[in-house]
Design a protein around this motif. Structure first.
Motif, short mmCIF file in Angstrom:
data_model
loop_
_atom_site.label_atom_id
_atom_site.label_comp_id
_atom_site.label_asym_id
_atom_site.label_seq_id
_atom_site.Cartn_x
_atom_site.Cartn_y
_atom_site.Cartn_z
N UNK A 113 0.56 -1.32 -0.01
CA UNK A 113 0.00 -0.09 0.02
C UNK A 113 0.91 1.22 0.04
N UNK A 114 0.77 2.18 -1.04
CA UNK A 114 1.53 3.02 -1.27
C UNK A 114 0.78 4.53 -0.94
N UNK A 115 0.32 5.10 -2.01
CA UNK A 115 -0.64 6.28 -1.67
C UNK A 115 -2.18 5.94 -1.56
N UNK A 116 -2.66 5.38 -2.55
CA UNK A 116 -4.29 5.16 -2.68
C UNK A 116 -4.41 3.97 -1.95
N UNK A 129 -0.45 -0.04 5.39
CA UNK A 129 -0.07 1.27 4.97
C UNK A 129 1.40 1.35 5.12
N UNK A 130 2.31 1.27 3.95
CA UNK A 130 3.53 1.26 3.69
C UNK A 130 4.18 0.49 4.74
N UNK A 131 3.36 -0.53 5.00
CA UNK A 131 4.04 -1.70 6.07
C UNK A 131 3.52 -2.99 5.77
N UNK A 132 4.26 -3.83 5.45
CA UNK A 132 5.69 -4.03 5.34
C UNK A 132 6.24 -3.34 4.20
N UNK A 133 7.54 -2.96 4.28
CA UNK A 133 8.20 -2.05 3.22
C UNK A 133 9.78 -2.48 3.08
N UNK A 134 10.02 -2.84 1.88
CA UNK A 134 11.38 -3.30 1.56
C UNK A 134 12.43 -2.09 0.93
#
Length: 445
Positions: free
Chosen positions: A18-21, A80-85
């Motif tokens: 999940x990035x922006x939208x 919401x930007x988790x998880x993120x690599x």
């Protein structure tokens, strides 16, 4: 007659679900959850190069969004930007399947030491034949500070002071440690590099100190193309001094024009030319063969979106826990140590939680264009001309179909109007964007 300005275009994404939208990861056609597969990224790179995108702009965050409700509960459930690599590790694979696509990677100055970071960027610039850019961020999450052993983030303006010193250190390494003729590759003479043309640099700044030789030989650009996002007064001064591409948030072309003029005036005041920077606005697009088809697609997307997740993201950026407010309560938009420009519009308009949620129907806060390729193209051109900007960071909706749809419907419409390239130019990313050579002018190189 002055030629119409060509539109520059970055695909805006992140090495996460999940990035922006937010919420669109639940759409049955969305493949964002494949972000851990290398083929997900190489397929994206091929698609973007087919659409003649200038670059893929890969966002990043260090820390977690724990402001909304004082926890990561919603953050984890709605990804919401988790998880993120790590964003940088994607670049070599994407570069291997493309020839022209640029790469803007986000790395936080607060958690990376400049000496080792300099080598990583030089390595990427070598492996991409000069297609690398760096999005400079100073961080804004206390959760990130705690994760690396600090009590909280430094004060807003001090973070930019540290970043100034960080750039000064990097500049010495990238631009002055190795002379242009240092690398000889002379097999017969058994001289790969001339030691007399390699210099140990010393940096004694207010925040960073070091003495050493840059570990990498000069890469095609030496210094990567410098991207930066920051619209506060201190952020604009930093951009005026360092940035080549600036990412702004604007609700409409009028707001974009105001911010663009402020930025360009600051650039001139810093001793540079107004067109030494390219300005990009964040944008979401839903397009189809007809306006009606695009509207139907939007309704489908909205049914899967999560406005509350979008609000939780905004809470992290503003430092305000909106979960404690009723839908129509007056919200206290007081000063915080997060992203100062994030709350400016909401404060001016006195937005309530209900109004904020209404503006997040697609799960994100960026301006949304909906319609056929012709409709979207006309509106994008209006943003460029009236907003006095240079291009867009196009964020994903349902991926990968959003990239295919844009390439299929909008790109030809822009090309038919003479506002988008029909082929890539040659050279490095800096040369493609500015046409003025590969070295960083503002560094006196």
């Amino acid at each position: 007659m002055t030629a119409a300005k060509p539109i520059l275009l970055n695909a805006f994404t992140m090495n996460c679900v999940g990035h922006i939208n937010h919420g669109l990861w639940t759409h049955p056609r969305d493949r964002s959850a494949d972000y851990t597969k290398l083929s997900h990224w190489t397929d994206l790179a091929r698609t973007l190069e087919a659409g003649l995108f200038d670059a893929v702009f890969i966002a990043d965050i260090v820390g977690v969004y724990d402001v909304y409700g004082g926890s990561i509960d919603l953050t984890a459930r709605e990804t919401i930007q988790l998880p993120v690599n790590d964003p940088t590790l994607l670049v070599p694979a994407m570069a291997a399947v493309t020839q022209h696509l640029g790469f803007g990677v986000t790395v936080n100055t607060a958690v990376e030491h400049p000496y080792t970071f300099a080598r990583r960027v030089s390595t990427l610039d070598h492996l991409t034949d000069g297609r690398i850019g760096w999005n400079i961020v100073t961080g804004y999450l206390d959760s990130a500070a705690r994760a690396v052993g600090r009590d909280a983030m430094a004060e807003h303006d001090e973070r930019y002071d540290r970043a100034d010193d960080y750039l000064a250190f990097l500049t010495k390494l990238w631009e002055t440690s190795w002379e242009d003729g240092a690398v000889r590759r002379d097999k017969a003479g058994r001289v790969y590099a001339d030691p007399g043309a390699i210099h140990e640099i010393q940096h004694d700044g207010p925040y960073y100190q070091g003495r050493g030789t840059h570990l990498s030989e000069p890469s095609p650009q030496r210094t990567p193309v410098l991207f930066q996002a920051g619209s506060s007064g201190r952020g604009q001064r930093f951009a005026a001094r360092h940035a080549e591409c600036v990412f702004i948030s604007a609700a409409d072309p009028d707001a974009a024009r105001r911010i663009s003029r402020e930025l360009r005036a600051a650039v001139v005041a810093a001793g540079r030319r107004a067109d030494d920077i390219k300005i990009f606005v964040g944008l979401s697009v839903v397009t189809g063969a007809t306006d009606g088809e695009a509207q139907d697609l939007l309704e489908d997307y909205v049914s899967h979106a999560s406005p509350e997740a979008g609000l939780a993201h905004f809470a992290a950026g503003s430092g305000i826990d909106f979960s404690v407010y009723g839908l129509d309560d007056e919200i206290s938009y007081g000063p915080t140590n997060a992203i100062q420009s994030t709350t400016a519009a909401a404060r001016r308009k006195g937005l309530t939680k209900r109004q904020l949620l209404d503006g997040l129907k697609l799960g994100g806060r960026y301006p949304l264009l909906v319609g056929s390729g012709d409709t979207v193209a006309e509106e994008m051109i209006r943003w460029i001309d009236e907003g006095e900007i240079d291009g867009f960071n196009l964020t994903r909706t349902v991926a990968p179909e959003c990239w295919h749809d844009f390439t299929r419907f909008v790109v030809p419409a822009l090309q038919a109007r003479g506002r988008y390239k029909t082929a890539y130019g040659e050279g490095t990313l800096r040369h493609k964007l500015f046409g003025l050579g590969d070295r960083r002018k503002a560094f006196g190189a």
